[in-house]
Scaffold this motif. Structure first.
Motif, PDB file in Angstrom:
ATOM      1  N   LYS A   1      49.218  29.604  36.304  1.00 33.71           N
ATOM      2  CA  LYS A   1      47.779  29.877  36.683  1.00 33.71           C
ATOM      3  C   LYS A   1      47.010  28.713  36.115  1.00 33.71           C
ATOM      4  O   LYS A   1      47.282  28.211  34.912  1.00 33.71           O
TER       5      LYS A   1
ATOM      6  N   LYS B   1      43.560  26.406  35.291  1.00 30.98           N
ATOM      7  CA  LYS B   1      41.930  26.807  34.976  1.00 30.98           C
ATOM      8  C   LYS B   1      41.402  25.523  35.970  1.00 30.98           C
ATOM      9  O   LYS B   1      41.897  24.531  35.933  1.00 30.98           O
TER      10      LYS B   1
ATOM     11  N   ASP C   1      42.255  30.023  38.149  1.00 28.11           N
ATOM     12  CA  ASP C   1      40.982  30.736  37.344  1.00 28.11           C
ATOM     13  C   ASP C   1      39.898  30.233  36.937  1.00 28.11           C
ATOM     14  O   ASP C   1      39.986  28.954  36.315  1.00 28.11           O
TER      15      ASP C   1
ATOM     16  N   ASN D   1      36.852  31.059  35.630  1.00 23.86           N
ATOM     17  CA  ASN D   1      36.178  31.781  34.586  1.00 23.86           C
ATOM     18  C   ASN D   1      34.470  31.480  34.848  1.00 23.86           C
ATOM     19  O   ASN D   1      33.592  31.282  34.083  1.00 23.86           O
TER      20      ASN D   1
ATOM     21  N   GLU E   1      40.960  33.708  40.548  1.00 26.02           N
ATOM     22  CA  GLU E   1      40.191  34.544  39.775  1.00 26.02           C
ATOM     23  C   GLU E   1      38.836  34.196  39.389  1.00 26.02           C
ATOM     24  O   GLU E   1      38.702  33.191  39.123  1.00 26.02           O
TER      25      GLU E   1
ATOM     26  N   ASP F   1      38.371  39.434  37.089  1.00 22.68           N
ATOM     27  CA  ASP F   1      38.658  39.411  35.468  1.00 22.68           C
ATOM     28  C   ASP F   1      37.426  39.923  34.538  1.00 22.68           C
ATOM     29  O   ASP F   1      37.185  41.014  34.737  1.00 22.68           O
ATOM     30  N   GLU F   2      36.524  38.866  34.528  1.00 22.86           N
ATOM     31  CA  GLU F   2      35.300  39.186  33.571  1.00 22.86           C
ATOM     32  C   GLU F   2      34.539  40.292  34.246  1.00 22.86           C
ATOM     33  O   GLU F   2      33.714  41.170  33.362  1.00 22.86           O
TER      34      GLU F   2
ATOM     35  N   ASN G   1      42.866  41.750  37.610  1.00 28.78           N
ATOM     36  CA  ASN G   1      43.303  41.292  36.235  1.00 28.78           C
ATOM     37  C   ASN G   1      42.899  42.168  35.170  1.00 28.78           C
ATOM     38  O   ASN G   1      41.823  42.616  34.958  1.00 28.78           O
TER      39      ASN G   1
ATOM     40  N   LYS H   1      42.852  43.374  31.247  1.00 28.10           N
ATOM     41  CA  LYS H   1      42.690  43.144  29.851  1.00 28.10           C
ATOM     42  C   LYS H   1      42.307  44.194  28.919  1.00 28.10           C
ATOM     43  O   LYS H   1      41.291  44.668  29.206  1.00 28.10           O
TER      44      LYS H   1
HETATM   45 MG    MG Z   1      40.573  34.889  33.565  1.00 23.66          MG
END
Ligand code: MG
Ligand code: OSB
Length: 368
Positions: free
Chosen positions: A161, A163, A188, A190, A213, A238-239, A260, A262
């Motif tokens: 993965k 960024k 990803d 973000n 992502e 994710d977030e 994802n 977490k």
């Molecule tokens: Mg992430």
């Protein structure tokens, strides 16, 4: 089960190499290690906050405040039948999911130890080993990127993965495809993009990525739906996902096709199980994300990744990817074919090494 003491340790662990994402560069990991004392055993959890509120709203200071003043009183010296009940006890407190998760996870570890069960078995895990990938930060140059990715592939990681951020996206992917061919590759962002950037992601379709992502805003599912409708590559959130309801809504809307998970972001292991089960029923694959955890958080991630619908390699890399020396023994090791063994000993299945904790310790505080 009863807790008679909670200890919060604030640690600062230097990363082997700085980790750069679209929201900044991290040189070390500042977090809280949670210790819960029961009658016969000690449980450990990790509050996976970052030093600054760039990923979510929490910091070590906010987590300390929430645990000390609001969460600890709900569980200290109370009879707790099963750790799955803790989530409900914490319900009146809004959000602050990483604070909740650090304490809830420590309670799961304590319970599993008192029952003589591995955390994996306690959660309903079925796998003995899990496939792992690695999350590669934004590198100073494209040649650094190629070198770093080449090294991780040689070590055996089963998913790469990388960024991305505006200006460092299509080129990143095209260079990696040219250099390494058909490797399991994903990106990803973000949350660094908006719908106005849709063309970049349409362009990315040609590279056959496993997923993209969190391209858009950190709390969005509506624009992600619009983006998913015009690209072929699956979006992974994710977030945006903090609860089972968030996951359900995103999946109902077709805002993502992969999740994802977490544990810190969703507020604990019980919520992980609920999201995992929902996704399994709806044929949405999940994988375990990471927050650059110490060995304690890493151990929790290994246990939860042993649930059956964690079908894609997670970001739970070996200790050596992050630290010169981890705070657990043995350290988390990956085999040359990219698997990590799920421990079978009681609780998290690793020993927390006091001398290592002391080495990275900023302060400790007991709550009784
Ligand atoms: Mg992430
Ligand atoms: O978005 O997954 C992310 C680290 C810190 C904050 C956010 C993220 C990450 C990672 C690292 O990607 C994953 C890991 O190796 O722990």
């Amino acid at each position: 089960m009863r807790l008679h003491k909670i200890i919060l340790h604030q640690l600062q662990m230097p990363l082997k190499k700085p980790f750069e994402t679209s929201f900044g560069v991290q040189n070390d990991r500042v977090f809280l290690l949670v210790e819960v004392h029961g009658k016969e055993a000690v449980g450990y959890g990790e509050v996976t906050v970052m030093a600054a509120p760039f990923y979510n709203e929490e910091t070590p200071q906010t987590a300390r405040h929430i645990i000390k003043d609001f969460l600890a009183p709900l569980v200290l010296n109370k009879e707790i039948g099963h750790p799955r009940e803790v989530t409900n006890l914490f319900k009146p407190i809004r959000r602050n999911n990483m604070a909740k998760s650090g304490l809830e996870g420590a309670i799961w570890d304590l319970w599993a130890k008192e029952e003589g069960l591995s955390l994996s078995k306690a959660l309903g895990g079925v796998k003995e080993k899990i496939a792992v990938g690695v999350s590669v930060g934004i590198q100073p140059s494209m040649s650094d990127l190629v070198e770093v990715v080449g090294r991780y592939l040689t070590e055996g990681y089963r998913k790469i993965k990388v960024k991305i951020k505006p200006g460092r996206d299509l080129e990143t992917v095209s260079i990696l495809r040219a250099e390494f061919g058909d490797i399991p590759l994903m990106v990803d962002a973000n949350s660094a993009y908006s719908l106005a950037d849709s063309d970049i992601f349409k362009e990315m379709d040609q590279y056959g990525l496993m997923m993209i992502e969190q391209p858009l805003s950190h709390d969005d599912v509506i624009d992600h739906r619009k983006l998913q409708a015009v690209i072929k590559t699956p979006i992974c959130l994710d977030e945006s996902i903090h609860t089972l309801d968030d996951a359900r809504q995103a999946i109902e809307l077709d805002s993502c096709r992969i999740v994802n998970i977490k544990v810190g972001r969703v507020g604990g292991l019980q919520e992980v199980i609920r999201i995992h089960n929902y996704c399994q029923e709806h044929k949405i694959p999940v994988w375990c994300g990471g927050m650059l955890e110490s060995g304690v958080g890493r151990a929790h991630n290994l246990a939860l990744s042993s649930l059956p619908n964690f079908t894609l390699p997670g970001d739970t890399s070996a200790s050596s990817r992050y630290w010169d020396t981890d705070i657990i023994e043995p350290e988390v090791m990956m085999s040359s074919d990219g698997y990590i063994q799920v421990p079978s000993g009681p609780g998290i299945g690793f020993r927390v090494v006091d001398s290592q904790v002391k080495r990275y310790l900023i302060n400790s505080e007991s709550i009784i």
